[in-house]
Design an enzyme around this catalytic site. Structure first.
Site, PDB file in Angstrom:
ATOM      1  N   HIS A   6      27.562  40.928  38.636  1.00 50.97           N
ATOM      2  CA  HIS A   6      26.917  40.913  37.326  1.00 50.97           C
ATOM      3  C   HIS A   6      25.457  40.542  37.490  1.00 50.97           C
ATOM      4  O   HIS A   6      25.117  39.739  38.361  1.00 50.97           O
ATOM      5  CB  HIS A   6      27.605  39.897  36.395  1.00 50.97           C
ATOM      6  CG  HIS A   6      27.279  40.119  34.957  1.00 50.97           C
ATOM      7  ND1 HIS A   6      26.179  39.547  34.352  1.00 50.97           N
ATOM      8  CD2 HIS A   6      27.896  40.867  34.016  1.00 50.97           C
ATOM      9  CE1 HIS A   6      26.140  39.944  33.093  1.00 50.97           C
ATOM     10  NE2 HIS A   6      27.163  40.744  32.863  1.00 50.97           N
ATOM     11  N   GLU A  62      34.986  43.533  33.127  1.00 51.97           N
ATOM     12  CA  GLU A  62      35.707  44.806  33.190  1.00 51.97           C
ATOM     13  C   GLU A  62      37.000  44.729  34.002  1.00 51.97           C
ATOM     14  O   GLU A  62      37.871  45.570  33.839  1.00 51.97           O
ATOM     15  CB  GLU A  62      34.807  45.876  33.819  1.00 51.97           C
ATOM     16  CG  GLU A  62      33.432  45.953  33.203  1.00 51.97           C
ATOM     17  CD  GLU A  62      33.260  47.146  32.299  1.00 51.97           C
ATOM     18  OE1 GLU A  62      33.750  48.207  32.662  1.00 51.97           O
ATOM     19  OE2 GLU A  62      32.647  46.991  31.236  1.00 51.97           O
TER      20      GLU A  62
END
Ligand code: ACO
Length: 516
Positions: A402, A455
């Protein structure tokens, strides 16, 4: 003319602190803490034969203090962050700034031919970013990808990547997902306060009454669904939001009051689940299911999507997923929505643009790709080999890493818990594979701090609740539209057109225009 650009560049060597304050691996943490205090520095580079082998920052000192260990005996080697990333003295300051900002570091050792020559800090680089010579009066140069650049003040929420924490208004998003309904969070984002019991009832009644498709839109949906060979749900949603905005007569935000803009935004957020599920069902050759005003937002979405009354635990799991993805700082689609709003355009235009941004694989990504990866791995014993091969061929492990989080993504923690609560083989399998992936990535990409992101478990949770894989990202849009709209309202309330500049690096101008 770009030939003048390099002369304006400054190198890390111009800014670094030299010599750097150092320590040896076999010194104690007490020695280091005293040295940091007396030298007034917030990091110490750990060296062996003048080569950096680690770094001790204030963050490490806090971690150490929290452990309760004895500083007079604990060794630096055991508490330092090992193998720090380094930068060369000749590196350009903009690149060093971008690297610090992206990786979330505050200091980087400066190393020349393996030998420590200094240390450069975020503060040094920021100082220079502000005093660098300008191309044009008033211009400042931002790092590529705008990483680490603050472009607005907001009271909607924030993400604190180092801590693994994010919040909506002043409340932890995780706690809201545990304790509140989606409609409560929606009201919080739009109006700035959590509703009490009567506020909740009023907000719910209002939003439930706005879910029905406008008559002018309904007959257009089959054409939108049939427009291309391949059905891309977000592409279809983009078109559907455009026609819906026209049908509802949304007017430019510049021309209407804050109250009217809020009403348009509530209407659009209420309608998105209806549009998403109607488009999906039409594509399956099924009739859209009418919204049920007796159901809450998340349960009604599942009902309209599947045509079945959702199990309460599935409805709550999807509601918690939706709450946890409502907003997330200045992510790309939110920024896009604010840029469009800054022109004074209507809320529909801003949401259409945001959906376009969300559809990109690097943003809305594809939780379905993480699920595909689990399928491809097949069994836990194959995970390590599969991950190593994927990274060796230059692939990305979907659902990991991320830009902002350099620790576990709190959304992935919530979703892992949800997946485990819902049960099933896949939840168990995903948790085992996650551990292997984190270990293998730490080995193959040391110092990058790659953990599961939102996700990875999203697909596992959604699949378990009956949402088909192609609808994972559109389901993300069902929640994120609320965050987009909260940002749209904030932008419109205190607007200045967002219009940055670019550095021209093409052939010198003007050149004579050739005659044909
Ligand atoms: N698998 C393997 N290596 C990775 C991964 C990954 N998932 N993510 C980052 N890395 C490595 C990169 O190869 C790079 O290594 P290098 O220093 O050797 O070049 C290093 O970690 C830094 O990566 P960047 O691309 O600079 O990180 P950035 O912050 O730009 O990208 C992103 C973040 C796009 C999320 C990235 O981690 C990624 O591609 N992840 C996989 C896709 C994904 O899960 N997307 C969903 C994100 S969540 C959301 O948008 C809702």
């Amino acid at each position: 003319m770009n030939s003048s650009a390099p002369s304006r560049r400054r190198a890390v060597a111009d800014l670094m602190t030299t010599p750097a304050v150092t320590a040896l691996p076999d010194e104690t943490m007490a020695d280091v803490a005293v040295r940091m205090e007396t030298k007034r520095v917030s990091c110490v580079v750990v060296v062996e034969d003048a080569r950096p082998v680690g770094i001790v920052t204030e963050r490490d000192i806090v971690r150490f203090a929290a452990s309760g260990a004895d500083a007079s005996t604990a060794l630096v080697a055991d508490w330092m962050t090992p193998k720090p990333d380094t930068v060369e003295p000749g590196s350009e300051t903009g690149a060093a700034f971008a690297s610090l900002a992206e990786r979330g570091y505050r200091h980087i050792p400066v190393v020349d031919d393996g030998q420590l020559v200094g240390v450069v800090s975020m503060r040094d680089l920021m100082r220079v970013a502000q005093i660098q010579p300008m191309l044009h009066p008033g211009e400042v140069e931002a790092p590529k990808g705008l990483a680490g650049v603050i472009v607005a003040d907001t009271v909607v929420g924030d993400v604190r990547g180092q801590e693994g924490f994010y919040h909506y208004r002043q409340y932890s998003a995780r706690e809201l997902a545990d304790k509140r309904t989606l409609e409560d969070v929606w009201a919080l984002l739009f109006d700035g306060a959590l509703p009490d019991a009567s506020g909740r009832a009023a907000f719910s009644a209002d939003s439930r009454s706005l879910r029905t498709l406008p008559d002018a839109v309904r007959p257009l949906l089959p054409d939108i669904v049939g427009a291309g060979e391949t059905f891309l749900p977000l592409e279809a949603l983009r078109s559907a939001v455009s026609v819906t905005s026209a049908a509802l007569g949304f007017r430019p935000s510049l021309d209407i009051s804050a109250g009217e803009l809020r009403a348009d935004a509530v209407r659009l957020c209420a309608l998105i689940p209806t549009l998403v599920s109607a488009l999906h069902r039409l594509r399956q050759g099924e009739e859209p299911v009418e919204p049920d005003p007796g159901l809450a937002h998340a349960a009604n979405y599942l009902w309209m999507l599947t045509g079945r009354r959702p199990e309460p635990e599935h409805a709550r799991a999807v509601e918690q997923y939706l709450i946890s993805t409502v907003d997330h700082g200045f992510n790309v689609s939110t920024f896009t929505a604010r840029v469009i709003t800054s022109t004074g355009a209507d809320v529909g235009a801003a949401v259409v643009g945001a959906i376009g941004a969300l559809s990109g694989p690097l943003h809305g990504g594809a939780p379905s790709r993480a699920l595909d990866m689990l399928e491809a791995i097949g069994e836990p014993a194959r995970a390590e080999e599969w991950i190593r091969a994927e990274v060796a061929r230059g692939g990305r492990i979907m659902g990991f890493g991320h830009r902002v989080y350099k620790t576990e993504d709190p959304r992935s923690i919530l979703l892992r818990e949800l997946a485990q609560r819902l049960g099933g083989d896949k939840a168990e399998f995903a948790a085992t594979v996650e551990r292997t992936i984190v270990e293998v990535l730490a080995d193959l990409k040391p110092g990058r701090e790659l953990y599961a992101n939102v996700e990875f478990y999203a697909g596992v949770v959604m699949e378990r609740c009956g949402i088909p894989p192609e609808m994972f990202t559109p389901t993300f849009a069902v929640s994120r539209v609320i965050g987009w709209c909260a940002n749209i309202l904030e932008q419109a309330a205190d607007n200045r057109i967002i219009r940055p500049s670019a550095r021209y690096v093409g052939p010198p101008a003007p050149q004579p225009v050739p005659q044909v």
